[in-house]
Design an enzyme around this catalytic site. Structure first.
Site, short mmCIF file in Angstrom:
data_model
loop_
_atom_site.label_atom_id
_atom_site.label_comp_id
_atom_site.label_asym_id
_atom_site.label_seq_id
_atom_site.Cartn_x
_atom_site.Cartn_y
_atom_site.Cartn_z
N LEU A 117 0.86 -1.17 0.00
CA LEU A 117 0.00 0.00 0.00
C LEU A 117 0.90 1.23 0.00
O LEU A 117 1.98 1.22 0.61
CB LEU A 117 -0.89 0.03 1.26
CG LEU A 117 -1.95 -1.06 1.42
CD1 LEU A 117 -2.69 -0.88 2.73
CD2 LEU A 117 -2.93 -1.07 0.25
N ASP A 118 0.47 2.30 -0.68
CA ASP A 118 1.21 3.55 -0.63
C ASP A 118 1.34 4.03 0.81
O ASP A 118 0.51 3.70 1.66
CB ASP A 118 0.48 4.64 -1.44
CG ASP A 118 0.48 4.36 -2.94
OD1 ASP A 118 1.39 3.67 -3.40
OD2 ASP A 118 -0.46 4.83 -3.61
N ARG A 119 2.37 4.82 1.07
CA ARG A 119 2.58 5.34 2.41
C ARG A 119 1.32 6.00 2.98
O ARG A 119 0.92 5.76 4.12
CB ARG A 119 3.72 6.38 2.40
CG ARG A 119 3.97 6.98 3.78
CD ARG A 119 4.71 8.32 3.68
NE ARG A 119 6.09 8.16 3.29
CZ ARG A 119 7.10 7.97 4.17
NH1 ARG A 119 6.85 7.92 5.46
NH2 ARG A 119 8.34 7.86 3.75
N THR A 158 -1.78 5.60 2.08
CA THR A 158 -3.00 4.78 2.00
C THR A 158 -3.03 3.87 3.22
O THR A 158 -2.04 3.21 3.54
CB THR A 158 -3.01 3.93 0.72
OG1 THR A 158 -2.99 4.78 -0.42
CG2 THR A 158 -4.26 3.06 0.66
N ARG A 179 -6.00 6.07 -8.14
CA ARG A 179 -5.64 7.48 -8.18
C ARG A 179 -5.73 8.04 -9.60
O ARG A 179 -6.25 9.13 -9.83
CB ARG A 179 -4.23 7.65 -7.60
CG ARG A 179 -4.14 7.21 -6.14
CD ARG A 179 -2.71 7.08 -5.65
NE ARG A 179 -2.02 8.38 -5.65
CZ ARG A 179 -0.75 8.53 -5.30
NH1 ARG A 179 -0.03 7.47 -4.93
NH2 ARG A 179 -0.19 9.72 -5.32
#
Length: 292
Positions: free
Chosen positions: A132-134, A136, A233
């Site tokens: 997961l993105d930082r 998110t 996104r």
């Protein structure tokens, strides 16, 4: 196995609290209810806090010791949702990297969970299945062996049955639901671009349903049919409603001081049992408040 977990088998159908009062005597009812509230009772690897949760005959209940509960509570920004011999499923807060980035000294979810599994045995390891993105938050899976990791990754598109995010996006989304389909390509500057024709990029399909909206924001359930880098996104920007806080993909506001994206649900076929398991994490209250 978790050295801090003790297992009890129900010899007849009953309810969780009633069963545990009998098993953990002479502990008091209030003491056992406190353990229940702290998430120390596990059924099929999942923490259960409902006192009247039904137990079937032959079903096992794992009880996490107070010492084990303290070690779990010591995790910062990471909550264990499920653990078995093959997998560990976590709920990650926003702001924490899934794995190490350029700054190798920075604490990460990977580092914390590794420390957690090594409490019992220094040789224990975890393996990254997906990221997961930082910024998110939400549900994420690590494998406990390289074999399980490879089994999951190699069959990801058939094993994963459901992958849903909650997205707080800018503006009022008019359609109650929709489907976005395009081909994604990544530039040298690490930004992903969407094209409505096959240009050799990666095919991406996203489904969304609107849950609610305020004057400035909409809350969406977003389901991934494909799992491409930055897919949600990019697709939200494409329909003119970028994810709140996502400056990289067109957002003009940052009300949460983070990305308005939360991994709510993942369901997949368990690599050992063959049964479909489902793990969820509620969207942050701030998402709900801004979209009312």
């Amino acid at each position: 196995m978790n050295k801090h977990m003790t297992y009890y088998t129900a010899e007849e159908a009953t309810e969780l609290l009633k069963f545990m009062i009998n098993q953990l005597a002479p502990k008091s009812r209030n003491n056992i209810k406190s353990m229940l509230a702290r998430g120390q009772f596990f059924i099929d690897g999942k923490a259960v806090t409902q006192f009247n949760h039904p137990l079937k005959k032959g079903q096992k209940v794992g009880v996490l010791s107070n010492e084990g509960a303290k070690k779990t509570a010591a995790l910062e920004g990471v909550k264990i949702l499920h653990e078995d011999d093959d997998l560990i499923v976590i709920d990650k807060e926003a702001g924490i990297l899934s794995v190490a980035g350029r700054d190798h000294a920075e604490d990460t979810a990977y580092r914390q969970v590794t420390k957690y599994v090594q409490e019992g045995n220094r040789r224990n390891r975890i393996f990254v299945v997906h990221r997961l993105d930082r910024d998110t938050s939400g549900v994420m899976i690590y494998a406990k062996t390289e074999e399980v990791k490879e089994k999951l990754q190699e069959n990801w598109h058939t094993i994963v049955k459901e992958r849903i995010y909650t997205a707080l996006v800018e503006g009022v989304v008019r359609k109650p639901q929709g489907k976005i389909e395009s081909w994604l390509t990544e530039s040298k500057t690490m930004k992903v671009y969407s094209n409505d024709y096959d240009n050799g990029g990666k095919h991406a399909i996203t489904h969304f349903k609107k849950k609610q909206n305020s004057a400035n924001y909409s809350l969406l359930d977003v389901e991934l049919e494909t799992g491409r880098k930055n897919q949600i996104r990019v697709h939200m920007e494409e329909i003119g409603h970028p994810v709140a806080g996502d400056k990289k993909y067109g957002a003009r506001t940052n009300p949460l001081k983070r990305l308005g994206l939360h991994a709510t649900t993942i369901a997949f076929t368990h690599p050992s049992t063959g049964k479909v398991v489902r793990f969820t994490s509620q969207a942050p209250k701030s998402f709900l408040k801004l979209s009312r």
